[in-house]
Enzyme design. Structure first.
Site, PDB file in Angstrom:
ATOM      1  N   ASP A 302       0.860  -1.172   0.000  1.00 21.44           N
ATOM      2  CA  ASP A 302       0.000   0.000   0.000  1.00 21.44           C
ATOM      3  C   ASP A 302       0.899   1.227   0.000  1.00 21.44           C
ATOM      4  O   ASP A 302       1.780   1.367   0.856  1.00 21.44           O
ATOM      5  CB  ASP A 302      -0.873  -0.029   1.257  1.00 21.44           C
ATOM      6  N   CYS A 372      -5.684  11.314 -13.349  1.00 21.15           N
ATOM      7  CA  CYS A 372      -6.367  11.313 -14.653  1.00 21.15           C
ATOM      8  C   CYS A 372      -7.823  11.723 -14.461  1.00 21.15           C
ATOM      9  O   CYS A 372      -8.746  11.021 -14.851  1.00 21.15           O
ATOM     10  CB  CYS A 372      -6.270   9.949 -15.328  1.00 21.15           C
TER      11      CYS A 372
END
EC number: 2.1.1.176
Length: 435
Positions: A302, A372
């Site tokens: 992570d 994005c």
């Protein structure tokens, strides 16, 4: 099998939760040999077109009947309406074929029902845009969730409708040349032989093309070229990774940005590429092997726990998980599976990753933060918050090729926005650690 029946089958699988791009790629991999180039193009346009315009199409169906509960039937109506409204195909032919296919599948009574629905739609469809405009329903006309439409209007004002139109545009195929195995000159000679035209070129080896028929070529399979959008390429290229450096790619899968970094580094140094899923870590490793990259170390971790690596890095790329609203031309389902609450949750996650990554950056090192997506919560707001809470960092200027459209924010971050016809919507900002 009839082409439209194939599309209905794909749409039904999409409704079961499969990603549109993976679903279509897998289908062509398995059945591509049965189809002509024109049939593949038709399937691609109608499949994605229905998904892009799902809200509008379902509105048109439900306006004319409350009885369309069978998934096969609804999808046959969706694709027939899409053909008529968005592709200007022959209405009589569309109605006849949909009726015949429904007769075979569900019987003549249902076939007659389909014929009636479509004929009714064809008579009225020229009036639909004006009706929806007059009733403040451009969210339906452009097929956006109402909350998304209102958010765009609030954030973009008079430009809102151009934003909405832009992200419904059909995307072009884009690939990047892997300079560890191939040269741009060789690739352009290959395009000439294939009679494929270049629509847009981005310095560094990204090409937008008028054909998507490269997946089955030896050049593609051997890793000489790789599918990649220019926006994600520029996010990686902006980091300015150099040979011999130790670089961290916090959210790497499927690995295309790590491969850009490796090329910039001349395959010398170390890139630690992270993902939280084992299967995606394997994907990064396979990608590196196929492309001849030897300096990527893919690890399951992570990104909020990067302190566990016990390493300081010269450069870090944080291309954070986001709502994906900058890539909805290619992945239109992103519109239907998130809401404003999701945006806020993702913004918090992005900030946690950015903060964790900043702590393992060397003094004098640089970090690129990118997403994005198109909303300020995940972009400028996060960057401003980071600078306010980390005075030992500064935003540094970045340069992008002159043919990339968009605008800088007040921090120096660049939004590749709706004015860019080909690249995905993206936000890129670069920070330097001073102490």
């Amino acid at each position: 099998m009839n082409i439209k029946v194939r599309i209905v089958k794909l749409l039904m699988e999409f409704e079961e939760g499969k990603y549109s791009n993976l679903l279509l790629n897998d289908y062509f991999r398995e059945h591509g040999h049965e189809l002509t180039r024109g049939e593949k193009a038709f399937i691609t346009e109608v499949f994605y077109g229905v998904i892009r315009n799902l809200i509008f199409l379902d509105y048109q169906i439900d306006k004319r009947s409350k009885k369309v509960h069978r998934r096969w039937l609804r999808n046959m109506l969706r694709l027939s309406m899409y053909q008529a409204y968005f592709m200007n195909s022959d209405e009589a032919g569309i109605a006849w074929e949909a009726t015949e296919l429904t007769n075979e599948k569900l019987g003549t009574y249902v076939g007659g029902f389909v014929n009636g629905i479509l004929r009714n739609f064809f008579r009225e469809m020229e009036e639909e845009e004006n009706f929806l405009r007059e009733n403040d329903a451009l969210d339906i006309f452009y097929s956006y969730p109402r909350w998304f439409y209102e958010k765009v209007v609030a954030e973009y004002g008079e430009e809102a409708e151009e934003v909405l139109k832009s992200y419904k545009r059909i995307p072009s195929m884009s690939v990047r040349v892997n300079t560890l195995k191939y040269s741009e000159e060789e690739f352009e000679e290959f395009l000439d032989r294939k009679n494929i035209k270049i629509i847009k070129y981005i310095e560094g080896g990204v090409y937008y093309l008028d054909s998507g028929s490269l997946i089955d070529t030896p050049e593609f399979k051997s890793g000489k070229i790789v599918p990649q959008d220019g926006a994600s390429f520029l996010a990686a290229r902006t980091l300015g990774a150099k040979a011999g450096e130790r670089v961290l790619d916090t959210c790497s899968a499927p690995g295309t940005k790590s491969m850009v970094l490796a090329e910039d580094m001349k395959n010398e140094g170390t890139i630690t590429s992270l993902d939280i899923h084992n299967h995606k870590v394997r994907l990064i490793r396979r990608s590196a092997k196929r492309m001849g990259v030897e300096i990527v170390e893919a690890k399951k971790l992570d990104a909020r726990e990067v302190a566990e690596l016990n390493t300081e890095f010269d450069k870090i790329l944080v291309d954070a998980p986001c709502s994906g609203y900058g890539v909805i031309r290619k992945k239109p389902e992103a519109l239907y599976n998130k809401d404003m609450e999701s945006v806020e949750e993702l913004a918090n996650l992005q900030y946690e990753i950015l903060t964790a990554a900043s702590k393992v950056l060397k003094v004098g090192g640089e970090l690129v933060y990118s997403t994005c997506t198109i909303f300020k919560e995940e972009n400028t707001d996060n960057a401003a918050k980071f600078l306010a809470e980390n005075p030992n960092f500064e935003a540094v200027s970045i340069e992008l090729p002159g043919n990339i459209k968009g605008k800088f924010d007040h921090l120096g971050g660049f939004n590749i926005d709706y004015t860019e016809e080909h690249l995905d919507g993206f936000y890129i900002i670069k920070f330097k650690k001073n102490s």
